[in-house]
Design a protein around this motif. Structure first.
Motif: not given
Ligand code: NAD
Length: 497
Positions: A32-37, A96-101, A192-194, A162-167
């Protein structure tokens, strides 16, 4: 946020609580735990992410194992259709993906758009792989024997991104394994979990990949251990597709090796650019600015050291420094921003420490050197002594060294002076002379009259030395499938016993 499709609708605060993908269902962490992104530019919480542990990883592995036999039997045409549909979804969600990145990883619009285009290309290329991965007939010396080398999927493949070129890189960790008929568990970077994981799960889920074929599990910073133990100790996980730092890659390769399992490694880089005496100066400066500072120097292929033929050196440095000083870091959600923030405070501290150490050893800063929050100025160093760590180690920020050379062989030696070997570039009006010189550089990729950085999804992307050994594009089919022999004796054979 412009999202219309990202899982849970945002609450009034704008902070979303995300779920992870296990067996085709969106699930919270079993604890049930979450962490902050954290949004690296604003420092605010961007989303809440499941903080998973061993139980979640075990469920994801079991789901992938259960889904494997049926997925392995899905025909090439049906598999192809899923990849093509996924590519269409990425195109539909591009803005939307550009905005999320931008919000999750600090990627500028230009880098976000590059990743979207690259991801679409990757998926459309992979749509053809199910037709390429069949195998071949091997002529047999035994009369009447018909021998076939047949490619077969491995089973469950774990992707660690990795997080850098995430998508783009998150997708790369799963797309080829899936195309070869494997099922996957994707564990994205905690930074970059999303972008590197959950949104990829959404895209592939919507495209229609069956339940359990694609699983995505997330974990809080510093809590990778229990998930890692499950992934590396499970007999069901047959291979790993890792993109990240050389230090982590080396450690995980040892873990995979203990159980005699294969691990594809795409690791760090320290990429040299050589500007030969006959190079086009203006174009070399343009190329160097892009190659050194795109995504704030947080790409494995960014140019880290520029070696310039002495007759061009002063002119090159003057123009390069003027251009570097004109680049201002700022809010990556503004489409006009060229340079965004570094990913977190540790990254800022690491870049600062690398520069400070070099300066203490005699280097001179000729542009940049300072940070405003996580926005680091594009920084140019000269006179960096060869024993300064930054002379051969990746600092992963907007810092580049410029140095003159008199002799091309000396420049090649300096280009080969790091443990890495990912990519290199050579600027010259004599392309064939440059490619011959490039043959002496220890790098997986050498670009003549182009940046160290780039790479389309269909190229044999990959490095040598401490940059890893995997090759992407269609060459990755070899990594993510077994080649099994099957023979048929068409007539009775004669035996010596
Ligand atoms: P990292 O090595 O810190 O992390 C990469 C991934 O490994 C993350 O998902 C992380 O959670 C995971 N990880 C860390 N410890 C683990 C463990 N014990 N068990 C299982 N997983 C573990 O790298 P990073 O900071 O995310 O990425 C930047 C690095 O990646 C740079 O060195 C860069 O050059 C390199 N990189 C290489 C390529 C390439 O294609 N060659 C592409 C992008 C980035």
């Amino acid at each position: 946020m412009t999202s219309t499709t990202l899982q849970t609708p945002a609450a009034a605060t704008g902070v979303r609580t995300m779920k992870q993908l296990i067996n085709g269902e969106w699930a919270a962490a079993s604890s049930g735990q979450t962490f902050d992104d954290i949004n690296p530019y604003t420092g605010e919480v961007y989303a809440r992410i499941p903080a998973s542990g061993a139980a979640d990883a075990k469920r994801a592995i079991e789901a992938a194992e259960k889904a494997f036999p049926a997925w392995a039997k899905v025909g090439a045409r049906a598999r192809q259709a899923l990849f093509l549909k996924a590519a269409d979804i990425v195109e539909r969600r591009a803005e939307e993906l550009v905005s999320i990145m931008a919000q999750e990883t600090g990627a500028s619009h230009a880098f976000g758009r590059f990743q979207v285009q690259w991801s679409v290309g990757l998926l459309r290329q992979a749509a053809g792989y199910p037709y390429l991965s069949g195998g071949e007939i091997v002529p047999s010396d035994t009369p009447g024997v018909f021998a076939m080398a047949i490619r077969r999927p491995l089973g469950v493949v774990a992707g660690i991104s990795p997080w850098n070129g995430a998508l783009a890189l998150g997708l790369r960790t799963v797309v080829c394994p899936l195309a070869c008929g494997n099922t996957v568990v994707l564990k994205p970077s905690e930074e970059a979990p999303i972008c590197a994981g959950l949104v990829i799960g959404e895209i592939l889920h919507e495209a229609g990949f069956p339940p359990g074929v694609v699983n995505v599990i997330t974990h809080a910073p510093s809590e990778v251990g229990p998930i890692s133990d499950q992934l590396f100790e499970s007999r069901s996980v047959r291979a790993y597709n890792f993109t990240g730092s050389s230090a982590t890659g080396s450690m995980l390769a040892a873990r995979a090796g203990k159980h005699l399992k294969r691990i594809a490694l795409e690791l760090g880089g320290y990429n040299p650019m050589l500007v030969l005496h006959d190079a086009d100066l203006e174009y070399s400066v343009d190329t160097a600015i892009f190659a050194a500072f795109f995504h704030q120097g947080q790409i494995c292929m960014n140019t880290r050291k520029i070696l310039v033929a002495r007759p061009l050196f002063d002119d090159f440095l003057e123009r390069f420094v003027a251009r570097a000083k004109a680049l201002k870091a700022g809010d990556p959600t503004n489409p006009a921003t060229k340079i965004g923030p570094l990913i977190n405070d540790d990254a800022v501290a690491k870049v600062k420490a690398g520069i400070a150490k070099a300066v203490a050893m005699g280097a001179r800063i000729v542009a940049g050197g300072n940070a405003d929050g996580r926005c680091f100025e594009p920084t140019v160093l000269v006179n960096v002594p060869a024993n300064a760590p930054i002379y051969c180690e990746e600092v992963f920020g907007p810092v580049v060294l410029v140095e003159p050379f008199d002799d091309e062989q000396d420049a090649v030696q300096k280009a080969n002076g790091s443990d890495y070997g990912l990519s290199a570039s050579i600027m010259s009006r004599d392309a064939w002379r440059a490619i011959t010189l490039g043959g002496q550089i220890q790098a997986g990729m050498v670009n003549v009259n182009g940046p160290t950085m780039g790479g389309e999804p269909q190229i044999p992307f990959g490095g040598v030395k401490d940059s890893g050994w995997a090759r992407f594009g269609r060459w990755a089919i070899d990594i993510f499938s077994d080649l099994n022999l099957a023979t048929v004796s068409e007539e009775k054979r004669k035996y010596p016993l």
